[in-house]
Design a protein around this motif. Structure first.
Motif, PDB file in Angstrom:
ATOM      1  N   ILE A   7     -69.717   5.188  78.729  1.00  0.00           N
ATOM      2  CA  ILE A   7     -69.101   4.359  79.762  1.00  0.00           C
ATOM      3  C   ILE A   7     -67.758   3.858  79.243  1.00  0.00           C
ATOM      4  O   ILE A   7     -67.681   3.207  78.206  1.00  0.00           O
ATOM      5  CB  ILE A   7     -70.005   3.172  80.132  1.00  0.00           C
ATOM      6  CG1 ILE A   7     -71.345   3.676  80.678  1.00  0.00           C
ATOM      7  CG2 ILE A   7     -69.320   2.261  81.142  1.00  0.00           C
ATOM      8  CD1 ILE A   7     -72.372   2.572  80.889  1.00  0.00           C
ATOM      9  N   ASP A   9     -64.681   1.564  80.307  1.00  0.00           N
ATOM     10  CA  ASP A   9     -64.179   0.553  81.254  1.00  0.00           C
ATOM     11  C   ASP A   9     -63.580  -0.583  80.445  1.00  0.00           C
ATOM     12  O   ASP A   9     -64.157  -0.998  79.427  1.00  0.00           O
ATOM     13  CB  ASP A   9     -65.322   0.054  82.148  1.00  0.00           C
ATOM     14  CG  ASP A   9     -64.808  -0.688  83.366  1.00  0.00           C
ATOM     15  OD1 ASP A   9     -64.118  -1.721  83.194  1.00  0.00           O
ATOM     16  OD2 ASP A   9     -65.091  -0.248  84.499  1.00  0.00           O
ATOM     17  N   GLU A  12     -65.394  -5.816  79.831  1.00  0.00           N
ATOM     18  CA  GLU A  12     -66.601  -5.894  79.000  1.00  0.00           C
ATOM     19  C   GLU A  12     -67.818  -6.315  79.812  1.00  0.00           C
ATOM     20  O   GLU A  12     -68.934  -5.842  79.569  1.00  0.00           O
ATOM     21  CB  GLU A  12     -66.377  -6.871  77.838  1.00  0.00           C
ATOM     22  CG  GLU A  12     -67.544  -6.907  76.863  1.00  0.00           C
ATOM     23  CD  GLU A  12     -67.273  -7.803  75.665  1.00  0.00           C
ATOM     24  OE1 GLU A  12     -68.186  -7.938  74.829  1.00  0.00           O
ATOM     25  OE2 GLU A  12     -66.152  -8.361  75.570  1.00  0.00           O
ATOM     26  N   ARG A  15     -69.140  -3.296  81.589  1.00  0.00           N
ATOM     27  CA  ARG A  15     -69.832  -2.418  80.637  1.00  0.00           C
ATOM     28  C   ARG A  15     -71.221  -2.948  80.327  1.00  0.00           C
ATOM     29  O   ARG A  15     -72.193  -2.190  80.276  1.00  0.00           O
ATOM     30  CB  ARG A  15     -69.024  -2.296  79.335  1.00  0.00           C
ATOM     31  CG  ARG A  15     -67.681  -1.596  79.497  1.00  0.00           C
ATOM     32  CD  ARG A  15     -67.163  -1.090  78.153  1.00  0.00           C
ATOM     33  NE  ARG A  15     -67.056  -2.127  77.136  1.00  0.00           N
ATOM     34  CZ  ARG A  15     -65.967  -2.860  76.923  1.00  0.00           C
ATOM     35  NH1 ARG A  15     -64.887  -2.679  77.690  1.00  0.00           N
ATOM     36  NH2 ARG A  15     -65.939  -3.767  75.955  1.00  0.00           N
ATOM     37  N   THR A  16     -71.328  -4.255  80.144  1.00  0.00           N
ATOM     38  CA  THR A  16     -72.626  -4.873  79.832  1.00  0.00           C
ATOM     39  C   THR A  16     -73.594  -4.732  80.991  1.00  0.00           C
ATOM     40  O   THR A  16     -74.777  -4.406  80.807  1.00  0.00           O
ATOM     41  CB  THR A  16     -72.441  -6.359  79.485  1.00  0.00           C
ATOM     42  OG1 THR A  16     -71.543  -6.475  78.382  1.00  0.00           O
ATOM     43  CG2 THR A  16     -73.770  -7.002  79.130  1.00  0.00           C
ATOM     44  N   LYS A  19     -74.722  -1.110  81.238  1.00  0.00           N
ATOM     45  CA  LYS A  19     -75.625  -0.794  80.138  1.00  0.00           C
ATOM     46  C   LYS A  19     -77.013  -1.356  80.422  1.00  0.00           C
ATOM     47  O   LYS A  19     -78.022  -0.672  80.205  1.00  0.00           O
ATOM     48  CB  LYS A  19     -75.069  -1.373  78.841  1.00  0.00           C
ATOM     49  CG  LYS A  19     -75.901  -1.029  77.611  1.00  0.00           C
ATOM     50  CD  LYS A  19     -75.241  -1.526  76.340  1.00  0.00           C
ATOM     51  CE  LYS A  19     -76.066  -1.139  75.117  1.00  0.00           C
ATOM     52  NZ  LYS A  19     -75.431  -1.580  73.857  1.00  0.00           N
ATOM     53  N   ILE A  28     -76.763   4.572  75.883  1.00  0.00           N
ATOM     54  CA  ILE A  28     -75.447   4.145  76.363  1.00  0.00           C
ATOM     55  C   ILE A  28     -74.460   4.017  75.214  1.00  0.00           C
ATOM     56  O   ILE A  28     -74.723   3.356  74.214  1.00  0.00           O
ATOM     57  CB  ILE A  28     -75.545   2.804  77.123  1.00  0.00           C
ATOM     58  CG1 ILE A  28     -76.551   2.906  78.258  1.00  0.00           C
ATOM     59  CG2 ILE A  28     -74.168   2.393  77.640  1.00  0.00           C
ATOM     60  CD1 ILE A  28     -76.181   3.921  79.325  1.00  0.00           C
ATOM     61  N   ALA A  30     -70.288   2.941  74.701  1.00  0.00           N
ATOM     62  CA  ALA A  30     -69.301   2.193  75.476  1.00  0.00           C
ATOM     63  C   ALA A  30     -67.953   2.172  74.772  1.00  0.00           C
ATOM     64  O   ALA A  30     -67.868   2.181  73.539  1.00  0.00           O
ATOM     65  CB  ALA A  30     -69.787   0.767  75.723  1.00  0.00           C
ATOM     66  N   GLY A  32     -63.651   0.588  75.621  1.00  0.00           N
ATOM     67  CA  GLY A  32     -62.823  -0.191  76.525  1.00  0.00           C
ATOM     68  C   GLY A  32     -61.433   0.360  76.732  1.00  0.00           C
ATOM     69  O   GLY A  32     -60.670  -0.169  77.537  1.00  0.00           O
TER      70      GLY A  32
END
Length: 451
Positions: A7, A9, A12, A15-16, A19, A28, A30, A32
């Motif tokens: 992911i 993005d 944050e 993303r959380t 997830k 997952i 991640a 940024g």
């Protein structure tokens, strides 16, 4: 092990949330920003990437996200990348699809729609990886340049294996473009004569007045313009294999001389009186009905039975099942590599068109259409239009039939949208097409999404 999902993005919190919503089904990863995405991708090689196009340092523009898309695909062109765009950014989404993205979603995200799309993305990835493994096995054991897993082609391969070790003449039958010369070459390569010459002659491409000289050769001064002795194709094939393509086009007067060669293994050059002993293996081929020509007196019956000790019948492409899709993919990879357009793939609608087309020109037609599509297409996904095929399998432009088809498509698209309350993903799945294809259909047919 859970499949890996990356992911990307810059938010944050988003993303959380994603997830938390997806962790039960996927491992997952991640990131940024673009550097973080590339680092995670190189380290873990996820099969699917969820990519927000608005990334720093300019999260309000898609430039950084599109750059990340291109770099990720450069690392692995088989990765399925789903891009996320803002409302009203359809043009940007289509630009991403043209760059190689698998699909797109607009904000705000519908979690059910996202889960459905991710499930499909991983499923397609598994299918493609299975295909690549199969292709590697096939290429590792390719049969003398042929590629085919269908029962008819396996029967052809078995026949070639059996007849290659003998000296029996072979008659190869099949439509134009099915691989008759490749079959003759395969017989030669698997025979004890493989180190000898392979001499091919197309009997239908040589004028009747020159055919005798081409086959049997001529002595110096045999006719006007014969300034030197010249060996014919039969003599040149001594110790190897002689391939007589389009054997049905040999004129009746010359058939007598060819029959004597087959019976006695001797020839006389044009203008010569000396008998020359020759020993080539003879493989002939035709797409004509020789039995019909025997009946009307244009092809000698005794010559037919001399040539057709063993017959190998090549199936047309339309009768080879999934071979057509396998061949299309292999040809696409070959031609994309030749033209420097790596990473091109066949869209779902293109595969449907390929499977349903009748292929009157057989493999030669398939080669032509795929090569032209690779050269002319500006996208990473080849469509039915690029192949100049209708999705239903009919090649060429239509008039009233086209209008009728568009009317039918318009009704089906409207009905699917009505049935699923305007949800694009569900409507596209109902019709068996991808979301980008469904959007393209809506635009082409002038269909508006219901409120």
């Amino acid at each position: 092990m859970k499949p890996k999902l990356l992911i990307v993005d810059d938010d944050e919190e988003i993303r959380t949330q994603m997830k938390w919503a997806l962790a039960s089904d996927y491992e997952i990863l991640a990131a940024g920003d673009r550097p973080g995405a590339l680092e995670a991708f190189r380290a873990h090689h996820p099969a699917v990437v969820l990519l927000d196009l608005g990334l720093p340092p300019k999260p309000g523009a898609p430039d950084e996200g599109l750059a990340a898309l291109s770099e990720l695909l450069a690392l692995d062109s088989t990765t399925k990348i789903v891009v996320i765009t803002g409302q009203g950014e359809k043009e940007i989404a289509l630009q991403a699809i043209g760059t190689g993205a698998y699909d797109f979603l607009g904000k705000p995200l519908d979690m059910d729609e996202l889960k459905f799309l991710l499930k499909r993305s991983f499923h397609v990835t598994r299918l493609e990886r299975g295909y690549r493994e199969l292709q590697e096995r096939l290429e590792g054991g390719a049969f003398e340049g042929f590629l085919g897993t269908s029962a008819p082609m396996q029967a052809v391969f078995n026949s070639i294996r059996k007849v290659a070790t003998t000296e029996a003449p072979v008659l190869v039958l099949g439509e134009s473009g099915t691989g008759k010369e490749m079959t003759a070459r395969a017989i030669h390569q698997r025979s004890g004569r493989k180190d000898g010459p392979f001499i091919a002659i197309n009997c239908g491409a040589i004028p009747e007045t020159l055919m005798e000289s081409e086959l049997f050769g001529h002595e110096k001064g045999a006719f006007t313009g014969a300034h030197m002795l010249r060996k014919g194709r039969i003599e040149s094939a001594d110790g190897g294999t002689l391939f007589l393509d389009e054997i049905g086009e040999i004129p009746p007067a010359l058939q007598v001389k060819l029959l004597r060669f087959l019976q006695e293994r001797v020839i006389e050059r044009v203008g010569g009186r000396q008998e020359i002993h020759v020993d080539p293996r003879v493989v002939a081929a035709t797409n004509a009905d020789l039995k019909k020509r025997m009946a009307d007196g244009t092809f000698r019956e005794d010559l037919y039975y001399r040539l057709a000790v063993v017959q190998i019948v090549l199936p047309p492409l339309r009768d080879r099942g999934e071979d057509v899709a396998l061949l299309a993919r292999v040809l696409l990879e070959r031609y994309s590599a030749e033209t420097g357009k790596n990473g091109i793939s066949l869209g779902a609608e293109a595969l449907r068109a390929i499977r349903s087309h009748a292929w009157p020109g057989n493999v030669r037609e398939l080669q032509n259409r795929v090569k032209r599509a690779v050269i002319m297409s500006g996208n990473r996904r080849v469509t039915a239009q690029d192949l100049e095929l209708e999705e239903g399998g009919t090649a060429g432009p239509a008039t009233s039939l086209k209008e009728a088809r568009e009317a039918l498509e318009r009704g089906m698209v409207n009905e699917a949208l009505r049935k699923h309350g305007g949800k694009i993903t569900a409507a596209a799945a109902d019709l068996g097409v991808s979301r980008p294809t469904f959007y393209e259909l809506m635009e082409k047919l002038g269909v508006q999404k219901p409120d």
